[in-house]
Structures are given as structure tokens and as C-alpha cells.
Enzyme design. Structure first.
Site, short mmCIF file in Angstrom:
data_model
loop_
_atom_site.label_atom_id
_atom_site.label_comp_id
_atom_site.label_asym_id
_atom_site.label_seq_id
_atom_site.Cartn_x
_atom_site.Cartn_y
_atom_site.Cartn_z
N SER A 138 0.86 -1.18 0.00
CA SER A 138 0.00 0.00 0.00
C SER A 138 0.89 1.23 0.00
CB SER A 138 -0.89 0.01 1.25
OG SER A 138 -1.51 1.27 1.44
N TYR A 151 -2.57 -1.46 10.22
CA TYR A 151 -2.60 -1.64 8.76
C TYR A 151 -1.34 -1.08 8.13
CZ TYR A 151 -4.10 -1.30 3.90
OH TYR A 151 -4.17 -1.42 2.53
#
Length: 251
Positions: A138, A151
Site C-alpha cells: 500500500s 494496517y
């Protein structure tokens, strides 16, 4: 990665980015196997999209072991795996130990899931003359979003794991690619699909396929919008990028 003539396994691709890529890979001339946790959704995709499907829970070690064995048995020409499954949770680490339940589930799915998946499939992939492992990190592996600490950390772990695995597999038939999405309009977080900050899903998937087509030896698959995050430190604007990202964060 050659984008045609492969047999591709995408666990965690029953919606969002995974499904968009699965559809495009199928249309490019690949056999596509989609994995997910919901049998009814898998049956729907098999009927409407023409995918082979497999039941898999990437947070469960036994499920991964059984599913990967089943895919290899049914598709001995399997040569591409794209580890799509992941979850993203808003967390408040100032609230006390109750945050751990969400954090541990995120680590289980986002880190242990891909590692277990790759560990079980790598021996088979090494037997193929041309194989690819695609991990999914990401933009938040490089610049943190305040609302999602675990995350962010899991995606940073996947980034360095991908870099390390690529080094270990150098000179073999297995290539390691890392897909690094920016915020994309999916249901990964509540409200993300409607966010003006998120990239349109179809545009993202089209750009990813164009990168794979035009740069078959690419190691990091980065759409142009990701440059804001990926190049922040190298361009000397890390602190300002952290500020801008978190000023835009609706959470």
C-alpha cells in the site's frame, strides 16, 4: 510478468481491486482462480464471471494449506499467485488494550496470510519455467495514516518481505512483484468508496494492467497517483506529505 497465457490464483478477490484485476486478467487470456471465504459469492462468480473458485480463509492456516493443495491439484500449470486478501481497521491505541483484538486480526490476515500462502505455493511455482508472485502492499507502507496504525505496519512488512524474497529468488524462474495501491474507491474502509480522495477502481485496474503490459520486468507496480506517497522521503517532503495525508483523512 507476461499478462497472457497464465494460470492465476487470486485469493481474496471476490470484490474490489482483486475482482477488477481478476476480470482483466481473464479477458487478457489467462485462466483465473478466485479465492474467498463466502461460498455463495464464489458460486455467483463462477456462474457469472466464468472463474474457477476455491474456498479459502487467509486468516486460517489449515484453510490456506487445503486450498493451495486443491488449486495445485486442479491446475498443475498454475504459475501466478496474487495475494490480494487484506483488511483495514481504524484503531485508537490511546483507548487501552481492547485495541489488540483488531490489531491481531489485521496482522493475521495481512502478514501471516500472504506468508503462509507463499510458503505453500513456492515449491510448486519453482517447478514452473516462468512464475510470478505478486504481493500487495500500500502507499501507507511509506507514509502513515494516523487512523490505521496496524494496517500501515502490516503493509510496510509486506514491502520489505517482497524486497527480501525477490533477493532470495534472484536467478530462479520465479519473479516477485509488489502491487502498491493508493487509496482506491472500494469498501476496504467504511466510506472509502465515496471518498473524493480515492482513485476510481476501474481507472486503477486499467492503469495496473497497462503497467504490467508495458513494463513486463517491473518490480514495484505503482500507478502515477502513488508518487505522492512513494517518493515523499526520497524527494525530501516526507513530513509535509504526512501532514497533508492526515489533514485529508476523514477518520
Amino acid at each position: 510478468m507476461n499478462i497472457t497465457g497464465n494460470t492465476v490464483f487470486l485469493p481474496g478477490a471476490t470484490s474490489g481491486i482483486g475482482l477488477a484485476l481478476a476480470e482483466r486478467l481473464r479477458d487478457a487470456g489467462n485462466t483465473v482462480v478466485v479465492g474467498g471465504r463466502r461460498r455463495e459469492r464464489l458460486d455467483e462468480l463462477a456462474a457469472s464471471e466464468g472463474f474457477d473458485t476455491v474456498l479459502i480463509d487467509t486468516a486460517d492456516a489449515d484453510s490456506i494449506r487445503a486450498a493451495t493443495a486443491g488449486v495445485v491439484s486442479r491446475h498443475p500449470d498454475l504459475n501466478v499467485v496474487i495475494a490480494m486478501a487484506g483488511i483495514m481497521r481504524v484503531e485508537d491505541w490511546t483507548a487501552g488494550p481492547e485495541v489488540l483484538a483488531s490489531a491481531e486480526e489485521t496482522v493475521m490476515t495481512n502478514v501471516l496470510g500472504p506468508l503462509r500462502l507463499i510458503a505453500h505455493l513456492l515449491p510448486h511455482l519453482q517447478s514452473r519455467p516462468d512464475a510470478t508472485i505478486m504481493t500487495v502492499s500500500s502507499g501507507l507502507a511509506f507514509v502513515p495514516l494516523r487512523a490505521t496504525p496496524t494496517y500501515n505496519a502490516t503493509k510496510a512488512a509486506i514491502h520489505l518481505f517482497s524486497e527480501s524474497l525477490r533477493l532470495q529468488l534472484e536467478g530462479t524462474s520465479v519473479s516477485v512483484l509488489e502491487l502498491e495501491p493508493p487509496s482506491v474507491a472500494t469498501d476496504l474502509l467504511p466510506g472509502q468508496r465515496e471518498s473524493s480522495f480515492a482513485m476510481n477502481l476501474e481507472e486503477f485496474a486499467d492503469e495496473v494492467m497497462a503497467i504490467l503490459r508495458d513494463q513486463p520486468d517491473v518490480a514495484e507496480v505503482q500507478v502515477e497517483r502513488l508518487a505522492f506517497l512513494r517518493r515523499a522521503e526520497a524527494e525530501g517532503r516526507y513530513a509535509e506529505t504526512v501532514r497533508q495525508l492526515n489533514a485529508a483523512d476523514p477518520h
